[in-house]
Structure formats: C-alpha cells, structure tokens
Motif scaffolding. Structure first.
Motif, mmCIF file in Angstrom:
data_model
loop_
_atom_site.group_PDB
_atom_site.id
_atom_site.type_symbol
_atom_site.label_atom_id
_atom_site.label_comp_id
_atom_site.label_asym_id
_atom_site.label_seq_id
_atom_site.Cartn_x
_atom_site.Cartn_y
_atom_site.Cartn_z
ATOM 1 N N ARG A 34 44.010 47.600 -2.250
ATOM 2 C CA ARG A 34 45.431 47.311 -2.094
ATOM 3 C C ARG A 34 45.719 46.087 -1.225
ATOM 4 O O ARG A 34 46.871 45.797 -0.967
ATOM 5 C CB ARG A 34 46.148 48.533 -1.510
ATOM 6 C CG ARG A 34 46.286 49.662 -2.500
ATOM 7 C CD ARG A 34 47.301 49.334 -3.586
ATOM 8 N NE ARG A 34 47.050 50.121 -4.790
ATOM 9 C CZ ARG A 34 47.814 50.071 -5.869
ATOM 10 N NH1 ARG A 34 48.856 49.271 -5.916
ATOM 11 N NH2 ARG A 34 47.515 50.798 -6.916
ATOM 12 N N TYR A 35 44.734 45.401 -0.754
ATOM 13 C CA TYR A 35 44.887 44.164 0.014
ATOM 14 C C TYR A 35 45.550 44.408 1.374
ATOM 15 O O TYR A 35 46.103 45.467 1.642
ATOM 16 C CB TYR A 35 45.663 43.107 -0.769
ATOM 17 C CG TYR A 35 45.024 42.731 -2.079
ATOM 18 C CD1 TYR A 35 43.993 41.783 -2.141
ATOM 19 C CD2 TYR A 35 45.432 43.336 -3.281
ATOM 20 C CE1 TYR A 35 43.397 41.439 -3.351
ATOM 21 C CE2 TYR A 35 44.835 43.008 -4.491
ATOM 22 C CZ TYR A 35 43.819 42.056 -4.517
ATOM 23 O OH TYR A 35 43.221 41.729 -5.708
ATOM 24 N N GLN B 54 48.147 44.116 4.574
ATOM 25 C CA GLN B 54 49.595 44.379 4.627
ATOM 26 C C GLN B 54 50.256 43.678 5.818
ATOM 27 O O GLN B 54 51.256 44.156 6.353
ATOM 28 C CB GLN B 54 49.833 45.891 4.724
ATOM 29 C CG GLN B 54 49.216 46.680 3.589
ATOM 30 C CD GLN B 54 49.822 46.333 2.242
ATOM 31 O OE1 GLN B 54 51.032 46.235 2.121
ATOM 32 N NE2 GLN B 54 48.984 46.150 1.235
ATOM 33 N N GLU C 52 53.563 49.105 -1.630
ATOM 34 C CA GLU C 52 52.832 48.486 -0.544
ATOM 35 C C GLU C 52 53.265 48.986 0.838
ATOM 36 O O GLU C 52 52.457 49.029 1.758
ATOM 37 C CB GLU C 52 52.985 46.961 -0.620
ATOM 38 C CG GLU C 52 52.447 46.347 -1.905
ATOM 39 C CD GLU C 52 50.958 46.591 -2.107
ATOM 40 O OE1 GLU C 52 50.159 45.978 -1.385
ATOM 41 O OE2 GLU C 52 50.591 47.393 -2.989
ATOM 42 N N ARG C 53 54.530 49.385 0.991
ATOM 43 C CA ARG C 53 54.939 49.830 2.331
ATOM 44 C C ARG C 53 54.190 51.092 2.748
ATOM 45 O O ARG C 53 53.950 51.325 3.936
ATOM 46 C CB ARG C 53 56.453 50.034 2.400
ATOM 47 C CG ARG C 53 56.944 51.365 1.896
ATOM 48 C CD ARG C 53 58.423 51.588 2.125
ATOM 49 N NE ARG C 53 58.830 52.843 1.511
ATOM 50 C CZ ARG C 53 60.074 53.178 1.246
ATOM 51 N NH1 ARG C 53 61.062 52.347 1.525
ATOM 52 N NH2 ARG C 53 60.359 54.344 0.702
#
Length: 388
Positions: free
Chosen positions: A55-56, A58, A106-107
């Motif tokens: 997910r890379y 953040q 992503e949050r």
C-alpha cells in the motif's frame, strides 16, 4: 504525560518480484515514531509503527491530517483513567475526528501505522509485552506465546523457472515452516499448475501449500482455477477476485469445497462485516486475513473481532496478512489462528526478533516490552535513526 512528537519517514522495501496484479520494484512504507515524555531507564518511551507491504508510504496523510490532530489535542484528552498512560481508543478517536464515514482506503493505512506505534508505547509504559497487555485487557487474561506462522513467497521473478521456485520453497521448509504459499494468476493456468505440482513434490507429512491469486480473476477464471485446484490438498485458495466483489466470492464457494481465504484488502470493520454477510465465507473451514496495519490499527481490529463473534466466527479463523510483529502480538494475545511471515522479503520490517526460530510451523514469542521491535537488530537500527 503527553506525546511530544510524531515522526514519519518513507522507506523503500522494493524487490524485483511481482504477483498477479502488481510488481514491487517501487514499493515503500511509512515508518513512524511516537515520542512520549515518559522516562524509562533514563530514556523517553518511544512507540514505533509501520504499514504492511502493498500500500506504499502514507507520509502526506500522516503529516497533513493525523499528526497535527494528535499534537494539537489537549494532552489529557488522550490519556487513560490513570492519567499515566495513553488510551489507544481516545488517540484513535482524535485521529478520526472530522473524518466522514466510508472511504476506507489510504487513510486507514495512515491511521493503522500510527495506531501500531501508540500500542507499542502503551505496552512499554506498562512494562509488558503487547501480547500480554492485550490478553489482560481484551482477551481471557492469558496469552499464548506459541503462534502458527506460514511462509509467504513464490512470487514471479525474472529467470526464476521451476528450479528457482523449488529452491525457494525448500528453503522455507528447511527453516521449519509447515505451510508455504505461492502466487498464481500471473501466468497461464497450465504454467501455474506446473508450478504448484513442483512445490507439492517437496512436501512431506503435515506440510501443505497455499495459493494466492491477489484478486486477479473474474468469476469465470476463478471457477476455472477452482476446478483445477480441487484435485490438490491445499491449505487454502486465496483472494481469487476483487476484494470488494462479495458476489464473486459467494459464487466461488459453490464451486470450491475446500478452504478459501480473503480479507487482506478490506480496511474497516464495515467492509469485513460485508464480507461475512455477503461473501459466502464458511466459518468451519475458511480463513480471514484482515491486517491491522492496513485497516485503522488494533482499535479497529478489536471491533472487527467483536463483529466476528456476533456472527459465529472464532478469532482462530483469522490469520492476518502482512508478516509483521504487531499481528503476532495480536495473535498471541487474542487467540488468532496465526500470522503470515516473509522469511526473505520486505526486510528488515518482516520477520521475528533475533533468535526466534520456526519449529514445525510455530514460533514462540519472547518476553520483550511492547511489540518487541527492539529485539530485531536490523529493524531497530532503522527505528532508532528515525527517533534521533
């Protein structure tokens, strides 16, 4: 007490590998340090966290939304009833203030990364391993330090061939794993069957293979694979279709009677509940792979476990994705069925504290305060550099 600072750095975990959907040549994660003013052994207590692969990093969300909310909050509003430690639930609620329902993308990863660091700090302040703290607060009071782990690998990589796959899988078996996992869906069905049969020749009594399509298939292809896979005694058939296509998953259950697994790309209790309601998952044989580091952290994971209990599921059917020590602590403290492990990939973030060995598919967690990151020298070096 209070949080003094929250530090984040984007770190590379790139590998020259691919699954059926993505390659990992530019993969990153966020490493976070939550610095408190609590002093232990002459040093401030610092909690650490990071997000799982896939997910890379953040950094932008952490720096622009979630870090400011915590640092701007009244310190007492983040504390438990004793006033001497953080309350992870209050911290979580502060991070999520002014956030609309839904949008679990992503949050959820950004929040989960900070949440991991908060729980690490809380357990260190208590002077306990996180698994014991979780057992006392949310379990039956007694942690089980012995946790099942399986070896995830079998990615597609250039020049691998069947011999390369064979060497990789044998190395996992030689290190004590009883279940190994390989990818499917990144090649033709014929080639994938050849790869599966190559691995099966290595397995002895009590050893099994799991396969993972990483959400690649439409329903026709998923069923085609199901029919081909049914001849084997697989540990599970994982994430055949898109993670939010519950109808596909439910239909697949009509064609594959053996264990299936999914859930690593569902990032909230609500999404997990929809899977249970509509995905045709079977609590007597199937496996759930929700990953706290990607899904708002342990606070949300506790809600998910409560939801599962209400729907007749045992926590023992949960084997989280991600291969990190946070999920190991949850597994030991709350009775999950085990945890994923990456013996060679995504280092130094995967794996176990130094000296911990896999024995017939299980590891025994050492009695280290917090999550236990300090027991893994290569990982802790990265963490200390961030904390300054």
């Amino acid at each position: 007490m209070k949080i003094i600072d929250i530090r984040e750095e984007t770190k590379p975990i790139k590998s020259n590998i691919r699954n059926a959907y993505i390659d990992f040549s530019k993969m990153t994660l966020s490493l976070v340090a939550v610095v408190t003013d609590v002093i232990r052994d002459g040093k401030p207590v610092i909690g650490y966290g990071f997000n799982s692969n896939g997910r890379y990093g953040q950094g932008a969300l952490i720096r622009e939304r979630f870090r400011p909310r915590l640092l701007e909050a009244e310190p007492a509003s983040l504390l438990d009833v004793t006033g001497e430690n953080l309350d992870p639930h209050k911290v979580w609620a502060t991070m999520m203030s002014n956030e609309k329902p839904g949008g679990h993308g992503e949050r959820s990863v950004a929040v989960g990364t900070i949440d991991m660091a908060v729980w690490d700090a809380v357990a260190k302040i208590e002077g306990k391993p996180l698994y014991q703290l979780l057992a006392e607060r949310h379990g039956n009071g007694q942690a089980n330090r012995k946790v099942f782990v399986y070896a995830a690998g079998g990615y597609y990589w250039p020049g691998q061939g069947l011999e390369g796959l064979k060497r990789e899988m044998q190395s996992y078996l030689d290190r004590g794993y009883s279940v190994v996992k390989k990818k499917i869906g990144g090649a033709s069905l014929k080639e994938d069957m050849a790869r599966i049969e190559t691995v099966l020749t290595l397995l002895g009594p009590g050893q099994q293979l799991a396969v993972d399509a990483n959400g690649r298939f439409d329903i026709k292809t998923a069923v085609e694979y199901a029919k081909a896979l049914s001849q084997y005694d697989l540990f599970w058939y994982e994430e055949a279709g898109d993670p939010l296509d519950y109808a596909l998953q439910a239909e697949l259950a009509q064609h594959y009677a053996k264990p299936m697994a999914t859930g690593e790309n569902l990032f909230s209790m609500q999404d997990a509940r929809n899977l249970i309601r509509y995905g045709g998952m079977r609590p007597d044989r199937d496996w759930l792979q929700f990953d706290c580091a990607l899904s708002y952290g342990c606070v949300e994971y506790l809600r998910t476990l409560d939801m599962l209990k209400e729907n007749g599921w045992s926590p023992a059917r949960c084997v989280p994705h991600g291969g990190h020590q946070m999920s190991l602590a949850i597994a030991a403290g709350l009775g999950l069925g085990g945890n994923e492990s990456y013996p060679d990939l995504f280092q130094p973030y995967g794996g176990f504290p130094d000296g911990v060995k896999v024995d017939n598919g299980y590891v025994t967690l050492p009695e280290l305060p917090g999550i236990g990151f300090e027991g893994k020298a290569d990982l802790y070096a990265e963490m200390k550099a961030l904390a300054g």
